[in-house]
Enzyme design. Sequence first.
Site, mmCIF file in Angstrom:
data_model
loop_
_atom_site.group_PDB
_atom_site.id
_atom_site.type_symbol
_atom_site.label_atom_id
_atom_site.label_comp_id
_atom_site.label_asym_id
_atom_site.label_seq_id
_atom_site.Cartn_x
_atom_site.Cartn_y
_atom_site.Cartn_z
ATOM 1 N N ARG A 133 -1.592 9.673 11.741
ATOM 2 C CA ARG A 133 -2.646 8.671 11.615
ATOM 3 C C ARG A 133 -3.979 9.238 12.099
ATOM 4 O O ARG A 133 -5.032 8.803 11.635
ATOM 5 C CB ARG A 133 -2.323 7.439 12.473
ATOM 6 C CG ARG A 133 -1.150 6.635 11.970
ATOM 7 C CD ARG A 133 -0.994 5.390 12.789
ATOM 8 N NE ARG A 133 -2.241 4.625 12.790
ATOM 9 C CZ ARG A 133 -2.470 3.549 13.516
ATOM 10 N NH1 ARG A 133 -1.511 3.101 14.307
ATOM 11 N NH2 ARG A 133 -3.618 2.919 13.467
ATOM 12 N N LYS A 135 -12.178 9.985 13.135
ATOM 13 C CA LYS A 135 -11.377 8.934 12.486
ATOM 14 C C LYS A 135 -11.984 7.557 12.765
ATOM 15 O O LYS A 135 -12.200 6.764 11.851
ATOM 16 C CB LYS A 135 -9.940 8.968 13.021
ATOM 17 C CG LYS A 135 -9.126 7.737 12.658
ATOM 18 C CD LYS A 135 -7.744 7.762 13.255
ATOM 19 C CE LYS A 135 -7.626 7.239 14.652
ATOM 20 N NZ LYS A 135 -7.548 5.784 14.813
ATOM 21 N N ASN A 136 -12.269 7.277 14.032
ATOM 22 C CA ASN A 136 -12.721 5.928 14.375
ATOM 23 C C ASN A 136 -14.115 5.618 13.837
ATOM 24 O O ASN A 136 -14.443 4.463 13.590
ATOM 25 C CB ASN A 136 -12.666 5.700 15.889
ATOM 26 C CG ASN A 136 -11.225 5.550 16.367
ATOM 27 O OD1 ASN A 136 -10.312 5.435 15.555
ATOM 28 N ND2 ASN A 136 -11.022 5.570 17.677
ATOM 29 N N ARG A 187 -3.979 -6.732 22.239
ATOM 30 C CA ARG A 187 -5.168 -6.468 21.435
ATOM 31 C C ARG A 187 -5.575 -7.635 20.531
ATOM 32 O O ARG A 187 -5.469 -7.557 19.307
ATOM 33 C CB ARG A 187 -4.986 -5.193 20.610
ATOM 34 C CG ARG A 187 -4.796 -3.976 21.484
ATOM 35 C CD ARG A 187 -4.566 -2.736 20.671
ATOM 36 N NE ARG A 187 -5.793 -2.016 20.408
ATOM 37 C CZ ARG A 187 -5.846 -0.875 19.725
ATOM 38 N NH1 ARG A 187 -4.773 -0.343 19.243
ATOM 39 N NH2 ARG A 187 -6.984 -0.257 19.526
ATOM 40 N N ASP A 202 -8.468 6.842 25.028
ATOM 41 C CA ASP A 202 -7.795 7.632 23.990
ATOM 42 C C ASP A 202 -7.500 9.068 24.427
ATOM 43 O O ASP A 202 -6.896 9.833 23.667
ATOM 44 C CB ASP A 202 -8.634 7.641 22.702
ATOM 45 C CG ASP A 202 -8.516 6.320 21.944
ATOM 46 O OD1 ASP A 202 -7.705 5.471 22.343
ATOM 47 O OD2 ASP A 202 -9.251 6.144 20.954
ATOM 48 N N CYS A 245 0.405 -4.698 19.018
ATOM 49 C CA CYS A 245 0.689 -3.314 18.662
ATOM 50 C C CYS A 245 1.266 -2.640 19.886
ATOM 51 O O CYS A 245 1.325 -3.235 20.957
ATOM 52 C CB CYS A 245 -0.573 -2.607 18.186
ATOM 53 S SG CYS A 245 -1.698 -2.246 19.508
HETATM 54 C C1 UD1 Z 1 -11.237 1.128 19.423
HETATM 55 C C2 UD1 Z 1 -10.610 2.411 18.937
HETATM 56 C C3 UD1 Z 1 -9.438 2.807 19.817
HETATM 57 C C4 UD1 Z 1 -9.861 2.861 21.274
HETATM 58 C C5 UD1 Z 1 -10.550 1.570 21.685
HETATM 59 C C6 UD1 Z 1 -11.124 1.609 23.089
HETATM 60 C C7 UD1 Z 1 -11.002 2.291 16.556
HETATM 61 C C8 UD1 Z 1 -10.418 2.170 15.196
HETATM 62 N N1 UD1 Z 1 -10.153 2.218 17.574
HETATM 63 O O1 UD1 Z 1 -10.238 0.115 19.295
HETATM 64 O O2 UD1 Z 1 -8.972 4.092 19.390
HETATM 65 O O3 UD1 Z 1 -8.717 3.062 22.080
HETATM 66 O O4 UD1 Z 1 -11.634 1.278 20.790
HETATM 67 O O5 UD1 Z 1 -11.990 2.679 23.227
HETATM 68 O O6 UD1 Z 1 -12.192 2.517 16.719
HETATM 69 N N2 UD1 Z 1 -10.192 -7.088 23.115
HETATM 70 C C9 UD1 Z 1 -10.066 -8.449 23.242
HETATM 71 N N3 UD1 Z 1 -10.473 -9.233 22.210
HETATM 72 C C10 UD1 Z 1 -11.011 -8.712 21.057
HETATM 73 C C11 UD1 Z 1 -11.141 -7.321 20.939
HETATM 74 C C12 UD1 Z 1 -10.731 -6.529 21.989
HETATM 75 O O7 UD1 Z 1 -9.597 -8.950 24.263
HETATM 76 O O8 UD1 Z 1 -11.371 -9.484 20.167
HETATM 77 C C13 UD1 Z 1 -9.747 -6.211 24.227
HETATM 78 C C14 UD1 Z 1 -8.654 -5.248 23.812
HETATM 79 O O9 UD1 Z 1 -7.370 -5.844 23.904
HETATM 80 C C15 UD1 Z 1 -8.847 -4.158 24.840
HETATM 81 C C16 UD1 Z 1 -10.383 -4.121 25.028
HETATM 82 O O10 UD1 Z 1 -10.841 -5.380 24.561
HETATM 83 O O11 UD1 Z 1 -8.254 -4.498 26.051
HETATM 84 C C17 UD1 Z 1 -11.104 -3.037 24.275
HETATM 85 O O12 UD1 Z 1 -10.704 -3.052 22.920
HETATM 86 P P1 UD1 Z 1 -11.679 -2.591 21.732
HETATM 87 O O13 UD1 Z 1 -12.823 -1.825 22.311
HETATM 88 O O14 UD1 Z 1 -11.974 -3.764 20.885
HETATM 89 O O15 UD1 Z 1 -10.736 -1.608 20.938
HETATM 90 P P2 UD1 Z 1 -10.632 -1.429 19.383
HETATM 91 O O16 UD1 Z 1 -11.955 -1.637 18.736
HETATM 92 O O17 UD1 Z 1 -9.456 -2.185 18.870
#
Ligand code: UD1
Length: 421
Positions: free
Chosen positions: A400, A22-23, A123, A308, A118
Amino acid sequence: MDKIVVVGNGPLYGKIPIAGAKNACLALMPATLLSSEDLILTNSPRLSDIRTMSHLLKSLGCSVVSLDEGRTLVLSTKNIDNHIAEYDIVRKMRASILVLGPMLAREGRAIVSLPGGCAIGARPVDLHLSVLEALGAIFELRDGYIEGKVNGKLKGAIFTFPMVSVGATENALMAATLALGTTVLKNVAREPEIVDLAECLIKMGANISGHGTSEITIDGVESLKGATHSIVADRIELGTYMLAPVIAGGEVELLGGRRNLISSFCDKLEQSGVEILQKENSLVVRKTNNQVRGINIITEPFPGFPTDLQAQMMAVLCTALGDSILEERIFENRFMHAPELIRMGAKIDVQGGVAKVSGVARLRGAPVMATDLRASVSLILAGLAAEGETIVSRVYHLDRGYEKVEEKLGACGALIQRVSE
Ligand code: UD1
């Protein structure tokens, strides 16, 4: 609204096919915005998140045709005729932010609703914006929307991420493919989904190296062409179903499973007493003795233990011998499954980002509520080992990210059914 009813029914034996990730799919689909030629994605999972991304891309002017019962997606973006990703779609799925980088790269403008909070934490998207700013984008926040523009074209830059982010790495990687000159991204995510995206972009004509390491270099090109790409196996679905025979007993073969997608997870399972066998194109999981041993887990970016799979592992450790400590370091609010597991008889003490699980001999079925995607499947796993009936409501979270859970587990002998109200 649908519910899933599970009745603990003893050991599971059988084979479960693992779908495309999915991701990975959610990052690959927006890559269509980078090219006017067709992008064909095969091995696509059939999930509501994928339908949400299709809906978003169509709203921007892309054509998304689903073939082979949704297993193949043909995406085409002759023109982007709307530059606004609306709140009503973005609020359903954070991955919607992945259209921002590609739109800025191809069109020099994009307006994307802020995803907002969320269930599993704040996030933010600050890292997505910082790296795109380093490439020359200018952002303004207005009425809950991120308004981005570029004077001319994006320009290559050197950028070091202050923390590892999967989504921000993906946005930057896509944007940099069409930037002028060279981009070097440091402290990037190394997840298999990043590697899959980079490989697809390379097929489309991008110049990328270093993907899978913490530094990726991208030499911008004038334009990208079409490509056909088969999506990597879903390591989270794989890990989830590997835990079914661990909690219920038995032996299950995960078709398409590869250990190198989740080696730190496999190491932990083996430490707890589970047997894992890599076959040519599958992984076999066998529960040899009666109870697994308690283990300690810290969630980390790849190649560490995936956040995850934390909820699912917690469900398993509820009936392990002795205590386990689970430390959640990626998301600050990701223990919402704990109170539901406690309703099933688990002994869990959550203090901030750390949960102590003390193993009990047996869980008891109960009505429980899914709070997010991975939490919902952890409750189903717990139900497989519980005495009596577990009724999981708010199944839309599950839909989802998991296709045909009832069929996949049912084929191995689980007593599980979906009930529509
Ligand atoms: C992706 C995955 C999700 C998984 C996560 C971590 C998808 C669609 N989703 O989510 O299933 O749980 O990686 O492996 O691929 N953060 C910030 N600022 C930002 C972006 C992130 O502070 O601009 C923080 C987030 O709050 C979190 C950490 O960074 O604490 C990691 O998040 P991130 O790796 O970005 O997760 P996603 O890409 O949203």
